[in-house]
Write a protein that holds these residues in place. Structure first.
Motif, PDB file in Angstrom:
ATOM      1  N   VAL A   7      -7.435  -1.656   5.265  1.00 37.69           N
ATOM      2  CA  VAL A   7      -7.554  -0.226   5.547  1.00 37.69           C
ATOM      3  C   VAL A   7      -6.766   0.556   4.505  1.00 37.69           C
ATOM      4  O   VAL A   7      -5.574   0.310   4.289  1.00 37.69           O
ATOM      5  CB  VAL A   7      -7.061   0.103   6.965  1.00 37.69           C
ATOM      6  CG1 VAL A   7      -7.092   1.604   7.208  1.00 37.69           C
ATOM      7  CG2 VAL A   7      -7.926  -0.614   8.007  1.00 37.69           C
ATOM      8  N   THR A   8      -7.429   1.498   3.857  1.00 37.82           N
ATOM      9  CA  THR A   8      -6.780   2.320   2.835  1.00 37.82           C
ATOM     10  C   THR A   8      -6.437   3.720   3.333  1.00 37.82           C
ATOM     11  O   THR A   8      -5.566   4.375   2.780  1.00 37.82           O
ATOM     12  CB  THR A   8      -7.679   2.434   1.592  1.00 37.82           C
ATOM     13  OG1 THR A   8      -8.960   2.960   1.986  1.00 37.82           O
ATOM     14  CG2 THR A   8      -7.875   1.067   0.937  1.00 37.82           C
ATOM     15  N   LEU A  58     -11.914   1.544   4.630  1.00 37.92           N
ATOM     16  CA  LEU A  58     -11.421   0.203   4.335  1.00 37.92           C
ATOM     17  C   LEU A  58     -12.265  -0.480   3.275  1.00 37.92           C
ATOM     18  O   LEU A  58     -13.394  -0.068   2.987  1.00 37.92           O
ATOM     19  CB  LEU A  58     -11.370  -0.651   5.602  1.00 37.92           C
ATOM     20  CG  LEU A  58     -12.652  -0.970   6.376  1.00 37.92           C
ATOM     21  CD1 LEU A  58     -13.451  -2.103   5.725  1.00 37.92           C
ATOM     22  CD2 LEU A  58     -12.313  -1.360   7.807  1.00 37.92           C
ATOM     23  N   THR A  81       0.811  -1.222   0.000  1.00 31.79           N
ATOM     24  CA  THR A  81       0.000   0.000   0.000  1.00 31.79           C
ATOM     25  C   THR A  81       0.842   1.269   0.000  1.00 31.79           C
ATOM     26  O   THR A  81       0.340   2.347   0.302  1.00 31.79           O
ATOM     27  CB  THR A  81      -0.927   0.001   1.232  1.00 31.79           C
ATOM     28  OG1 THR A  81      -0.125  -0.114   2.415  1.00 31.79           O
ATOM     29  CG2 THR A  81      -1.917  -1.151   1.174  1.00 31.79           C
ATOM     30  N   PHE A 137     -11.928   5.113   9.969  1.00 33.72           N
ATOM     31  CA  PHE A 137     -11.147   4.251   9.086  1.00 33.72           C
ATOM     32  C   PHE A 137     -11.860   4.157   7.739  1.00 33.72           C
ATOM     33  O   PHE A 137     -13.090   4.066   7.698  1.00 33.72           O
ATOM     34  CB  PHE A 137     -11.038   2.834   9.654  1.00 33.72           C
ATOM     35  CG  PHE A 137     -10.321   2.729  10.964  1.00 33.72           C
ATOM     36  CD1 PHE A 137      -8.952   2.540  11.017  1.00 33.72           C
ATOM     37  CD2 PHE A 137     -11.024   2.795  12.163  1.00 33.72           C
ATOM     38  CE1 PHE A 137      -8.290   2.420  12.225  1.00 33.72           C
ATOM     39  CE2 PHE A 137     -10.382   2.684  13.377  1.00 33.72           C
ATOM     40  CZ  PHE A 137      -9.006   2.501  13.414  1.00 33.72           C
ATOM     41  N   SER A 178       4.568   2.293   9.048  1.00 25.29           N
ATOM     42  CA  SER A 178       3.420   3.040   8.559  1.00 25.29           C
ATOM     43  C   SER A 178       2.541   3.493   9.728  1.00 25.29           C
ATOM     44  O   SER A 178       2.430   2.804  10.750  1.00 25.29           O
ATOM     45  CB  SER A 178       2.588   2.198   7.590  1.00 25.29           C
ATOM     46  OG  SER A 178       1.915   1.156   8.279  1.00 25.29           O
ATOM     47  N   ALA A 196      -2.771   4.631   3.715  1.00 26.00           N
ATOM     48  CA  ALA A 196      -2.167   3.452   4.335  1.00 26.00           C
ATOM     49  C   ALA A 196      -0.677   3.326   4.060  1.00 26.00           C
ATOM     50  O   ALA A 196       0.008   2.552   4.736  1.00 26.00           O
ATOM     51  CB  ALA A 196      -2.889   2.187   3.844  1.00 26.00           C
ATOM     52  N   VAL A 221      -0.722   3.731   9.680  1.00 27.49           N
ATOM     53  CA  VAL A 221      -1.910   2.875   9.765  1.00 27.49           C
ATOM     54  C   VAL A 221      -1.589   1.549  10.446  1.00 27.49           C
ATOM     55  O   VAL A 221      -2.289   1.121  11.374  1.00 27.49           O
ATOM     56  CB  VAL A 221      -2.518   2.650   8.368  1.00 27.49           C
ATOM     57  CG1 VAL A 221      -3.516   1.490   8.386  1.00 27.49           C
ATOM     58  CG2 VAL A 221      -3.213   3.917   7.890  1.00 27.49           C
ATOM     59  N   GLY A 252      -5.157  -6.057  11.858  1.00 29.37           N
ATOM     60  CA  GLY A 252      -5.562  -5.920  10.461  1.00 29.37           C
ATOM     61  C   GLY A 252      -6.376  -7.058   9.907  1.00 29.37           C
ATOM     62  O   GLY A 252      -6.339  -7.317   8.691  1.00 29.37           O
TER      63      GLY A 252
END
Length: 450
Positions: free
Chosen positions: A192-193, A160, A87, A158, A131, A104, A133, A187
């Motif tokens: 999750v973006t 996602l 990501t 979030f 990261s 992310a 996230v 996760g």
């Protein structure tokens, strides 16, 4: 068409499979000893790529996991039955009205830099490389956490893609159970973006690193213990025993010998910070002293943690106390020994404060009751070195058993069973939510719940 061909036709980002020359590089986790061999590695460029990968995973009866960097990778990730999503390209940062929306792929160094000079801060960890996230999904133990608690408790929303391919915005009002689970539960609930996090007013940050030869270790650790016993929540203090390698890159006086380092941050006035540090400084003059005002963008450099991938092995245990008896036992196990130790470092981190108090809003992360944790680490430069390092970690952990505490914070767990991370009631609720939102267990994280 093969899976790789279908993915290349369906997504905008690059796709790598086992037959590609770059596959061995693309599949690597940050911990190089985690041998990931996914069916495909996909560099997603947006939500649509994630949705396409999930549709194809379902069709081919595969699983999906996300990794921008791979700091939290375990043997649970990257199996031959997984599509591994990178990501990194989701790297947008938007700051408005005291909230930061981060993609992310954003790393802590990027967010710290973006916030420098704004008068606002988030809750960064010890390194700028992970990261935002990934760190936050797994609770997030920050330099500033004694004052403000876990990073996961400061998430507003979030974004996602769930196991059915739906794009969701998850908040405490929309999908409240899922929101609870994502804040510290890892996760396993969706890809999750992006994430929206509350920002905090940034006071002056005063801190840095001091280092001494290990001959002063006992007195320094006792001073560390005394200071942390009464330290205000604004003050974070971490102590290290570092086994410096005998390499040219190390300054000659430190080369091939044990050193003591004490790292600190204080949210406030430098004069107050120096009063707190005075008992430590009184033990001996440090050989290295970088303590001073720290710009937010440099906070991730205080602990001087490596950022390049490495064949590292680590273990964390909680400590119920860190007094004279604990210190004597640790030094006897680590330093007072006839043979050189394969360990490269031992870190004693003072936590407590807001970590030990329930957050204002309920989340899966809960609290961290024990006031310290001990991290042990080393590197396996050749396969034949691994048994000695694992044996040494087991010996030290076993020797510290009279003082070891309870459950690990999720951020610090690395391959331990989930029962060592979450209380039974929390784990049951996480599993119920997982089974509800992903009954076929398509989404896989670093710490499997089922």
């Amino acid at each position: 068409m093969t899976l790789i061909e279908e993915l290349r036709a369906a997504v905008k980002g690059e796709v790598f499979g086992p037959g590609d020359p770059e596959y061995d590089v693309q599949r690597q986790a940050w911990f190089l000893l985690v041998d990931q061999r996914p069916a495909a590695v996909v560099h997603v460029t947006g939500t649509e790529d994630v949705q396409a990968a999930i549709r194809l995973a379902r069709r081919h009866r595969l699983t999906v996991g996300a990794q921008p960097v791979g700091h939290g990778a375990t043997q649970a990730t990257g199996s031959e039955a997984m599509i591994l999503l990178r990501t990194n390209a989701l790297d947008s940062i938007d700051i408005a009205d005291g909230v930061a929306r981060v993609g992310a792929g954003v790393r802590w160094r990027d967010l710290n830099k973006a916030l420098t000079g704004t008068g606002l801060t988030s809750l960064p960890g010890s390194s700028g490389d992970p990261s935002v996230v990934g760190y936050t999904l797994n609770s997030g133990v920050s330099w500033f956490g004694r004052k403000h608690g876990f990073a996961s408790n400061h998430v507003r929303a979030f974004e996602l893609v769930d196991a059915e391919g739906h794009h969701l915005r998850v908040t405490k009002d929309a999908f409240p159970d899922l929101f609870w689970a994502l804040r510290g539960g890892g996760g396993e609930f969706g890809i999750v973006t992006a994430m929206e996090i509350e920002l905090l007013p940034e006071p002056a940050i005063y801190g840095g690193r001091m280092m001494w030869y290990a001959e002063d270790a006992r007195q320094l650790l006792r001073a560390f213990s005394e200071v942390t016993t009464t330290a205000p929540d604004e003050f974070s203090l971490w102590a290290w025993l570092i086994n410096m390698p005998d390499l040219e890159m190390v300054p000659p006086p430190m080369r091939g010998r044990w050193m003591v380092a004490i790292d600190s941050t204080y949210l406030g006035d430098g004069d107050e910070a120096e009063k707190l540090l005075a008992p430590i400084r009184a033990v001996a003059e440090p050989l290295v002293d970088t303590v001073g005002l720290v710009p937010l963008e440099k906070v991730g450099e205080i602990a001087q943690e490596p950022e390049d991938p490495m064949p590292g092995v680590g273990k964390v245990v909680m400590l119920k106390e860190f007094g004279p008896a604990t210190i004597d036992a640790l030094l006897e196990l680590a330093l007072d020994r006839p043979q050189p130790s394969p360990l490269m470092l031992l870190e004693i981190r003072h936590v407590g404060g807001a970590f030990a108090r329930p957050g204002a809003q309920e989340s899966a992360v809960g609290t961290m009751a024990d006031p310290y944790f001990l991290l042990l680490g080393g590197m396996v430069m050749a396969p034949e070195h691994a048994p000695a390092l694992h044996a040494e970690i087991s010996t030290v952990v076993g020797g510290m058993a009279p003082w070891t505490g309870g459950l690990l914070p999720p951020t610090m767990a690395h391959g331990e069973p989930v029962e060592d991370v979450y209380p039974a009631a929390t784990l049951q609720r996480l599993r119920e939510i997982k089974n509800r939102v992903d009954p076929t267990n398509l989404i896989r994280g670093n710490r499997p719940l089922v």
